[in-house]
Motif scaffolding. Structure first.
Motif: not given
Length: 302
Positions: A70, A76, A87
């Protein structure tokens, strides 16, 4: 972006552990302890603490992976195969990092118990395993960015954990335990190889140099098939040489899953399409390892 459905808290934390990878923790401990059973009585509390320590280190490694991927922009909301706690579920990255550190602290406590019951030399080995777990995605030169991930994970999570599990019960290392650890090390390395096959395109874009990137997807799948084949031939060879009991051939039942893994990768290019193949690879290790442990145990009774 499609809105993600809200998950119950326990599901969020469970996915953070990446449970399909925990086979790399409990299989080596089971095999090492089964080998020790042949040599004498097994200390059950010591086995359980060793199992706990291995699961904590593997889980913490997964969390460090989640955190650093991350931080470095690899993960993502659309990423496949991740826990997604940061995320997708909105958990603070620092929280994931602190939990990973807490798991390492707990594994150290478990390690102290193990060392006190066996040998303090194991402390150095345990610290090396923990350092490798952190450095897989942490540090200035992450192992995950190199072609060494499969080799190191196989040696440290496969061979090393089996030998530690055997040693703490018997206070020795045998040739049999070393030889039996080989296919488990290979299959654990294969789990990471399958992960890198799935993530090839994204990893290449982020500058990684994993084995699938160096070989190409097709050749990497062929390598995966070769590693499966090697594992089955190795265990069969040990039986034919009378090094281990024919009961160990129970592990061959997992061949179906290995074939499913290889065929699941062939002709696929999208990460989401390759998830079943990756899961089949982890299941191959689970079935192979647990049935091998059962076979090694059976020879004590028959």
């Amino acid at each position: 972006m499609k809105k993600q459905p809200k998950k119950a808290n326990w599901q969020v934390w469970w996915r953070l552990l990446r449970p399909h990878t925990l086979t790399a923790a409990f299989v080596p401990v089971s095999v090492g302890t089964a080998l020790a059973l042949k040599a004498g009585q097994v200390n059950i509390p010591l086995f359980l603490v060793m199992l706990l320590a291995s699961l904590l280190i593997q889980s913490a490694t997964n969390m460090f992976n989640e955190y650093y991927d991350y931080v470095k922009g690899l993960d993502t909301p659309e990423s496949v195969g991740i826990g997604g706690t940061i995320v997708r579920d909105g958990v603070q990255a620092s929280t994931v990092l602190y939990i990973a550190i807490a798991f390492y602290a707990l594994s150290i406590i478990a390690g102290i118990y193990i060392c006190a019951a066996s040998s303090w030399w194991l402390a150095a080995v345990g610290l090396v395993c923990m350092a490798a777990g952190y450095l897989y995605t942490g540090g200035p030169y992450p192992i995950a960015y190199s072609p060494l991930g499969e080799l190191l994970s196989g040696i440290l999570m496969g061979t090393t954990i089996i030998l530690i599990s055997f040693f703490i019960q018997t206070n020795t290392i045998s040739l049999e335990s070393v030889l039996v650890s080989v296919p488990i090390a290979v299959l654990i390395g294969s789990i990471l190889l399958s992960n890198n096959i799935r993530d090839l395109d994204g990893d290449r874009a982020k500058g990684r140099r994993t084995i699938p990137i160096l070989l190409g997807r097709s050749n990497a799948i062929t390598l995966l098939a070769a590693l499966f084949t090697f594992s089955y031939l190795w265990i069969t060879g040990l039986v034919l040489l009378s090094i281990i009991s024919p009961w160990a051939l129970l592990a061959l039942v997992s061949i179906t899953k290995a074939r499913q893994a290889v065929s699941g990768f062939r002709g696929k290019s999208r990460a989401v399409e390759m998830m079943p193949a990756m899961q089949a690879t982890a299941q191959t290790n689970t079935i192979f390892g647990l049935l091998l442990a059962v076979g090694l145990t059976m020879c004590c009774w028959f």
